[in-house]
Design a protein around this motif. Structure first.
Motif, PDB file in Angstrom:
ATOM      1  N   SER A 136      45.939  30.443  32.907  1.00 32.01           N
ATOM      2  CA  SER A 136      47.501  29.944  33.877  1.00 32.01           C
ATOM      3  C   SER A 136      45.409  30.458  34.400  1.00 32.01           C
ATOM      4  N   THR A 137      45.234  29.423  35.698  1.00 31.48           N
ATOM      5  CA  THR A 137      44.131  29.053  36.766  1.00 31.48           C
ATOM      6  C   THR A 137      45.300  29.952  38.292  1.00 31.48           C
ATOM      7  N   LEU A 138      44.959  31.247  38.330  1.00 30.07           N
ATOM      8  CA  LEU A 138      45.869  31.455  39.905  1.00 30.07           C
ATOM      9  C   LEU A 138      44.865  31.464  41.550  1.00 30.07           C
ATOM     10  N   THR A 139      45.491  31.651  42.378  1.00 31.81           N
ATOM     11  CA  THR A 139      44.887  31.557  43.736  1.00 31.81           C
ATOM     12  C   THR A 139      45.926  33.977  44.080  1.00 31.81           C
ATOM     13  N   VAL A 140      44.724  34.388  45.269  1.00 36.50           N
ATOM     14  CA  VAL A 140      45.234  35.356  45.331  1.00 36.50           C
ATOM     15  C   VAL A 140      45.597  35.470  46.521  1.00 36.50           C
ATOM     16  N   ARG A 141      47.707  35.706  47.036  1.00 32.83           N
ATOM     17  CA  ARG A 141      47.855  35.565  48.000  1.00 32.83           C
ATOM     18  C   ARG A 141      47.876  37.234  49.300  1.00 32.83           C
ATOM     19  N   VAL A 142      47.801  37.938  48.236  1.00 32.00           N
ATOM     20  CA  VAL A 142      47.126  38.838  49.337  1.00 32.00           C
ATOM     21  C   VAL A 142      46.165  40.005  48.521  1.00 32.00           C
ATOM     22  N   GLY A 201      27.592  42.832  42.295  1.00 29.20           N
ATOM     23  CA  GLY A 201      27.783  44.509  41.761  1.00 29.20           C
ATOM     24  C   GLY A 201      28.872  44.322  41.972  1.00 29.20           C
ATOM     25  N   GLU A 202      30.104  43.458  41.956  1.00 31.32           N
ATOM     26  CA  GLU A 202      31.610  44.198  41.934  1.00 31.32           C
ATOM     27  C   GLU A 202      32.143  43.156  40.689  1.00 31.32           C
ATOM     28  N   ALA A 203      32.826  44.004  40.123  1.00 31.53           N
ATOM     29  CA  ALA A 203      33.495  43.531  38.849  1.00 31.53           C
ATOM     30  C   ALA A 203      33.642  42.046  38.396  1.00 31.53           C
ATOM     31  N   THR A 204      33.820  41.586  37.436  1.00 27.72           N
ATOM     32  CA  THR A 204      34.548  40.274  37.478  1.00 27.72           C
ATOM     33  C   THR A 204      35.705  40.253  36.286  1.00 27.72           C
ATOM     34  N   SER A 205      35.983  41.269  35.851  1.00 25.96           N
ATOM     35  CA  SER A 205      37.173  41.158  35.366  1.00 25.96           C
ATOM     36  C   SER A 205      38.179  42.269  34.932  1.00 25.96           C
ATOM     37  N   GLY A 206      39.363  42.392  34.806  1.00 24.56           N
ATOM     38  CA  GLY A 206      39.785  43.586  34.701  1.00 24.56           C
ATOM     39  C   GLY A 206      41.486  43.441  35.285  1.00 24.56           C
ATOM     40  N   TRP A 207      42.693  44.050  35.485  1.00 24.74           N
ATOM     41  CA  TRP A 207      43.798  44.477  35.309  1.00 24.74           C
ATOM     42  C   TRP A 207      44.660  44.381  36.378  1.00 24.74           C
ATOM     43  N   ALA A 208      45.219  43.888  37.059  1.00 23.69           N
ATOM     44  CA  ALA A 208      46.105  43.316  38.223  1.00 23.69           C
ATOM     45  C   ALA A 208      47.185  43.501  38.404  1.00 23.69           C
ATOM     46  N   TYR A 209      48.155  43.571  38.626  1.00 24.51           N
ATOM     47  CA  TYR A 209      49.470  43.791  39.309  1.00 24.51           C
ATOM     48  C   TYR A 209      50.115  42.323  39.360  1.00 24.51           C
ATOM     49  N   ALA A 210      50.559  42.103  38.796  1.00 21.73           N
ATOM     50  CA  ALA A 210      51.087  40.805  39.354  1.00 21.73           C
ATOM     51  C   ALA A 210      52.912  40.270  39.588  1.00 21.73           C
ATOM     52  N   GLY A 211      53.919  41.534  39.474  1.00 24.25           N
ATOM     53  CA  GLY A 211      55.082  41.848  39.373  1.00 24.25           C
ATOM     54  C   GLY A 211      55.979  42.309  38.636  1.00 24.25           C
ATOM     55  N   ASP A 212      57.479  41.889  39.054  1.00 28.97           N
ATOM     56  CA  ASP A 212      57.869  42.225  37.977  1.00 28.97           C
ATOM     57  C   ASP A 212      59.035  41.215  37.539  1.00 28.97           C
ATOM     58  N   ALA A 213      58.759  41.040  35.715  1.00 28.01           N
ATOM     59  CA  ALA A 213      58.821  40.170  34.892  1.00 28.01           C
ATOM     60  C   ALA A 213      60.957  39.404  35.319  1.00 28.01           C
ATOM     61  N   GLY A 214      60.882  38.003  35.640  1.00 23.02           N
ATOM     62  CA  GLY A 214      62.697  38.157  36.286  1.00 23.02           C
ATOM     63  C   GLY A 214      61.996  37.456  37.843  1.00 23.02           C
ATOM     64  N   GLY A 215      60.575  37.424  38.203  1.00 24.73           N
ATOM     65  CA  GLY A 215      60.769  37.954  39.759  1.00 24.73           C
ATOM     66  C   GLY A 215      59.526  36.148  40.694  1.00 24.73           C
ATOM     67  N   THR A 216      59.439  37.003  41.578  1.00 25.03           N
ATOM     68  CA  THR A 216      58.154  35.670  42.362  1.00 25.03           C
ATOM     69  C   THR A 216      56.978  37.349  42.272  1.00 25.03           C
ATOM     70  N   SER A 217      55.798  36.295  41.738  1.00 23.12           N
ATOM     71  CA  SER A 217      55.015  37.051  41.362  1.00 23.12           C
ATOM     72  C   SER A 217      54.237  38.265  43.701  1.00 23.12           C
ATOM     73  N   CYS A 218      54.062  38.943  43.611  1.00 25.15           N
ATOM     74  CA  CYS A 218      53.748  39.329  44.286  1.00 25.15           C
ATOM     75  C   CYS A 218      52.264  39.543  45.132  1.00 25.15           C
ATOM     76  N   CYS A 219      51.438  38.958  44.589  1.00 20.42           N
ATOM     77  CA  CYS A 219      49.862  39.045  44.548  1.00 20.42           C
ATOM     78  C   CYS A 219      49.471  37.812  44.471  1.00 20.42           C
ATOM     79  N   PHE A 220      50.480  36.947  43.424  1.00 24.09           N
ATOM     80  CA  PHE A 220      49.455  35.132  43.073  1.00 24.09           C
ATOM     81  C   PHE A 220      50.469  34.116  43.274  1.00 24.09           C
ATOM     82  N   GLY A 221      49.630  33.165  43.075  1.00 17.94           N
ATOM     83  CA  GLY A 221      50.318  31.907  43.679  1.00 17.94           C
ATOM     84  C   GLY A 221      49.479  30.017  43.036  1.00 17.94           C
ATOM     85  N   ARG A 222      49.858  29.393  43.099  1.00 18.47           N
ATOM     86  CA  ARG A 222      48.843  28.082  42.433  1.00 18.47           C
ATOM     87  C   ARG A 222      49.214  27.735  43.779  1.00 18.47           C
ATOM     88  N   ARG A 223      47.875  26.921  44.642  1.00 16.22           N
ATOM     89  CA  ARG A 223      47.206  26.246  45.117  1.00 16.22           C
ATOM     90  C   ARG A 223      47.544  25.175  45.914  1.00 16.22           C
TER      91      ARG A 223
END
Length: 141
Positions: free
Chosen positions: A56-62, A119-141
Motif C-alpha cells: 500500500s502507498t499511503l500519505t502521512v496525515r500527522v 541522513g534520515e532513516a529510509t525505513s522503519g516501523w510506525a504506529y498505524a492505529g487500532d485494528a477495526g478503526g481508522t488510522s490516526c496517522c495515514f491516509g490516501r490522497r
C-alpha cells in the motif's frame, strides 16, 4: 501654553495609521489565500487500518515517529526512534505486525519512505492505529 499640532498633521497621522492597518490586513489575507490551498492539498483521506496491506502507498496525515523495531515483549517495549515522518510524505508499506494490548490490537507498519532527506532513516516501523478503526496517522490522497 503648549500649542496643539495643526489639524492637517493630525489628519495625515490618522490616514497613515489607517493605511498601515489596511496593508497589514491585506498581507494577512494574502498569506491565508495562498496557504489555504496548500493545507487542503496536504490532507489525505483517512483510511481504515484493516484496509492497509503490504504494498500500500499511503500519505502521512500527522507527523509520525519512525522506530527501529515494532513494539515487543509483555511490557510494550518500543524500538528506538530513528526519525519523524512529516505530513504529506508518501510511504510504502512493507510489512504489518499486530500487537495486542489491554485496550485492543494495535497495528504497526514497516514502511519505506519515498522522500527521506539526507541522513534520515529510509525505513522503519510506525504506529498505524487500532485494528477495526481508522488510522490516526495515514491516509490516501
Amino acid at each position: 501654553m503648549i500649542a496643539a499640532p495643526p489639524v492637517t498633521t493630525m489628519v495625515a497621522d490618522r490616514a497613515t495609521a489607517r493605511s498601515k492597518i489596511l496593508v497589514g490586513v491585506a498581507a494577512l489575507v494574502a498569506v491565508w489565500a495562498f496557504s489555504a490551498p496548500v493545507l487542503v492539498l496536504a490532507q489525505a483521506t483517512p483510511i481504515d487500518v484493516d484496509q492497509i496491506g503490504p504494498g500500500s502507498t499511503l500519505t502521512v496525515r500527522v507527523a509520525v515517529p519512525l522506530r527501529a523495531t515494532a513494539p515487543s515483549g509483555p511490557f510494550y517495549r518500543l524500538g528506538a526512534q530513528t526519525g519523524v515522518i512529516q505530513i504529506g510524505e508518501k510511504v510504502v508499506v512493507e510489512e504489518i505486525q499486530t500487537f495486542p494490548t489491554p485496550l485492543g490490537k494495535q497495528k504497526w507498519l514497516k514502511i519505506n519512505r519515498q522522500s527521506a532527506g539526507a541522513g534520515e532513516a529510509t525505513s522503519g516501523w510506525a504506529y498505524a492505529g487500532d485494528a477495526g478503526g481508522t488510522s490516526c496517522c495515514f491516509g490516501r490522497r
